[in-house]
Design an enzyme around this catalytic site. Sequence first.
Site, PDB file in Angstrom:
ATOM      1  N   ASP A 103      35.966  44.803  78.338  1.00  0.00           N
ATOM      2  CA  ASP A 103      35.959  44.267  76.971  1.00  0.00           C
ATOM      3  C   ASP A 103      34.552  43.846  76.569  1.00  0.00           C
ATOM      4  O   ASP A 103      34.311  43.550  75.402  1.00  0.00           O
ATOM      5  CB  ASP A 103      36.918  43.082  76.850  1.00  0.00           C
ATOM      6  N   GLY A 152      41.841  37.407  85.685  1.00  0.00           N
ATOM      7  CA  GLY A 152      42.315  36.066  85.995  1.00  0.00           C
ATOM      8  C   GLY A 152      41.526  35.501  87.158  1.00  0.00           C
ATOM      9  O   GLY A 152      40.738  36.207  87.779  1.00  0.00           O
ATOM     10  N   GLY A 181      34.870  37.763  92.927  1.00  0.00           N
ATOM     11  CA  GLY A 181      34.585  37.154  94.219  1.00  0.00           C
ATOM     12  C   GLY A 181      35.040  38.036  95.366  1.00  0.00           C
ATOM     13  O   GLY A 181      34.731  37.779  96.525  1.00  0.00           O
ATOM     14  N   TYR A 182      35.801  39.096  95.025  1.00  0.00           N
ATOM     15  CA  TYR A 182      36.348  39.969  96.054  1.00  0.00           C
ATOM     16  C   TYR A 182      36.043  41.422  95.709  1.00  0.00           C
ATOM     17  O   TYR A 182      35.819  41.764  94.561  1.00  0.00           O
ATOM     18  CB  TYR A 182      37.872  39.787  96.159  1.00  0.00           C
ATOM     19  N   GLY A 193      40.794  33.458  90.888  1.00  0.00           N
ATOM     20  CA  GLY A 193      41.332  33.261  92.236  1.00  0.00           C
ATOM     21  C   GLY A 193      41.546  34.519  93.045  1.00  0.00           C
ATOM     22  O   GLY A 193      41.106  35.611  92.690  1.00  0.00           O
ATOM     23  N   LEU A 253      41.157  40.821  88.171  1.00  0.00           N
ATOM     24  CA  LEU A 253      42.229  40.454  89.103  1.00  0.00           C
ATOM     25  C   LEU A 253      43.304  41.553  89.116  1.00  0.00           C
ATOM     26  O   LEU A 253      43.868  41.875  90.164  1.00  0.00           O
ATOM     27  CB  LEU A 253      42.839  39.111  88.687  1.00  0.00           C
TER      28      LEU A 253
END
EC number: 6.3.5.5
Lengths: 358, 170
Positions: free
Chosen positions: A333, A218, A290-291, A220, A247
């Site tokens: 995947d 996901g 991003g993390y 964010g 995520l």
Amino acid sequence: MSKRYLILADGSIFEGEGFGSRATTFGHIVFNTAMTGYQEIITNQIYHNQIIVFGAPTIGAGGINHDAYESIMPTAKGVIVRDVAEVSTNRQKRMNLNEYLDYHNIPGIAGLDTRALIRHLRKTGPQKASIVDFPDEHAFDQLNATVLTNQQVAAVATPRAYPNPGTGSTVVVIDFGLKHGILRQLSQRDADVTVLPYKTDAEAVLSLDPDGVIFSTGPGDPRDLPASVIELMRELQTRVPLLGIGLGHEIFALANNAQLIQLPFEHHGTNHPVKEVITNAVLYVPQGAGYAIDPASINHDQLIVTHLDLIDDSIQGLRHRDYPAFSVAFFPDSAPGPLEGTTVIDEFFDMMETKDRF
Amino acid sequence: MTKEIIDAMAMQRALTRITYEIIERNRGINELVLVGIKTRGVYLARRIAERLQQLENTTIPVGELDISWYRDDADINDREKINLGVDVTNKRVVLVDDVLYTGRTIRAAMDAIMDNGRPASINLAVLVDRGHRELPIRADFVGKNIPTAQNERIRVNVEEIDGIDEVSIG
């Protein structure tokens, strides 16, 4: 086609030719080094509110096909390419990239020096950007005044449960804006899947008597999610075989007291070499993160580091010491990307098969 | 006709999973000793030890066990005490074998280990459980359960001596 501009929050201006939609948009800018798989990338919901820069010189040569969607409605805010293919010869093509972006109201810019742009982004890091008709002071004012939501998951995850039936293992997927590729991998293995919204509680999950649970990919920062998500992970990991992806991997780390760090520039591509620590084997995998997990924050009595990025040593996989629960930062995947990472899905199924032994 | 039922990738994956399960079950690897049953169990035990070394940076002792003299169809008076090459007293022993069938091999192996000392516990890891037990024995860690008929033959090949990692049925 007419001139359009990409402007960055740091004041830079890049000029190119507009394609796709004529909309003016705002988003976080990220670059992706994948040579292929643009359709899967653009439709991946991790790119919600993001402007995607493609590093590969020509994008769009395969058109848009029926079998490469990773979501129903793409929610990216822009596509930046060096060259957009006008001719696509793939026989499965339904439309070309230009038509597709126009249809979904996503603007694109072509003819832009993407190598210079990517070099710039590697130095300056993640920031806001906008695709505009004219890069004047007004455009920058608009960009600076724009506050991008930090509730990306709420915008793309399913609000209600839905089934994806099969006749094999029962799997619950907690949806944070999943890629269809995850469901396809489960379908290939004939799993009987129920996708649940991320605000589900543990009791609702366990009432379905799942053989295993997946926390999906996901968009964010997971720290902006409700605390109930961390609680859900903590509860479920002790009860049922569990796999976190993307995520979901970050949530798994947070639930087990590790901390996140923001990457100096995001990892987006399909050919990242990752080492599986236990066998020393190297896998090439698609990434979109991003993390990363702060290695210093890991409690080694609780978690085992299972995968490491060979380029920057960032943690790419974790496993709980006491429970059959594990996670990977990359996308097993493999949509798009090399298929090697799909062994992670096989491991998850092996885990579900043997869970009753404990 | 023989048919491959576990390929090299799946065998690697099974050993990897068993390794993680050993860590899970034992809450770590303190006092852990692996004992491989000759011939192929020894190689499987070594591979699990290599994996533990990779993960935990600790060398786990691997013993080797030839149970010939402990078979229940051998004369007990001929029995010679086997040297495992590792100390098992107060250790948590994981016995490793390729195929679990009647359970008689495992019973013999447990006797042989007990003759060498008093372990804190003995667990059993097998690559294949093919059923048809004749003794009340079960494995703690199983690569794959493969239901078989009595007259079928399960063949485990390991790269170290057979040149290929594979399990076949015929």
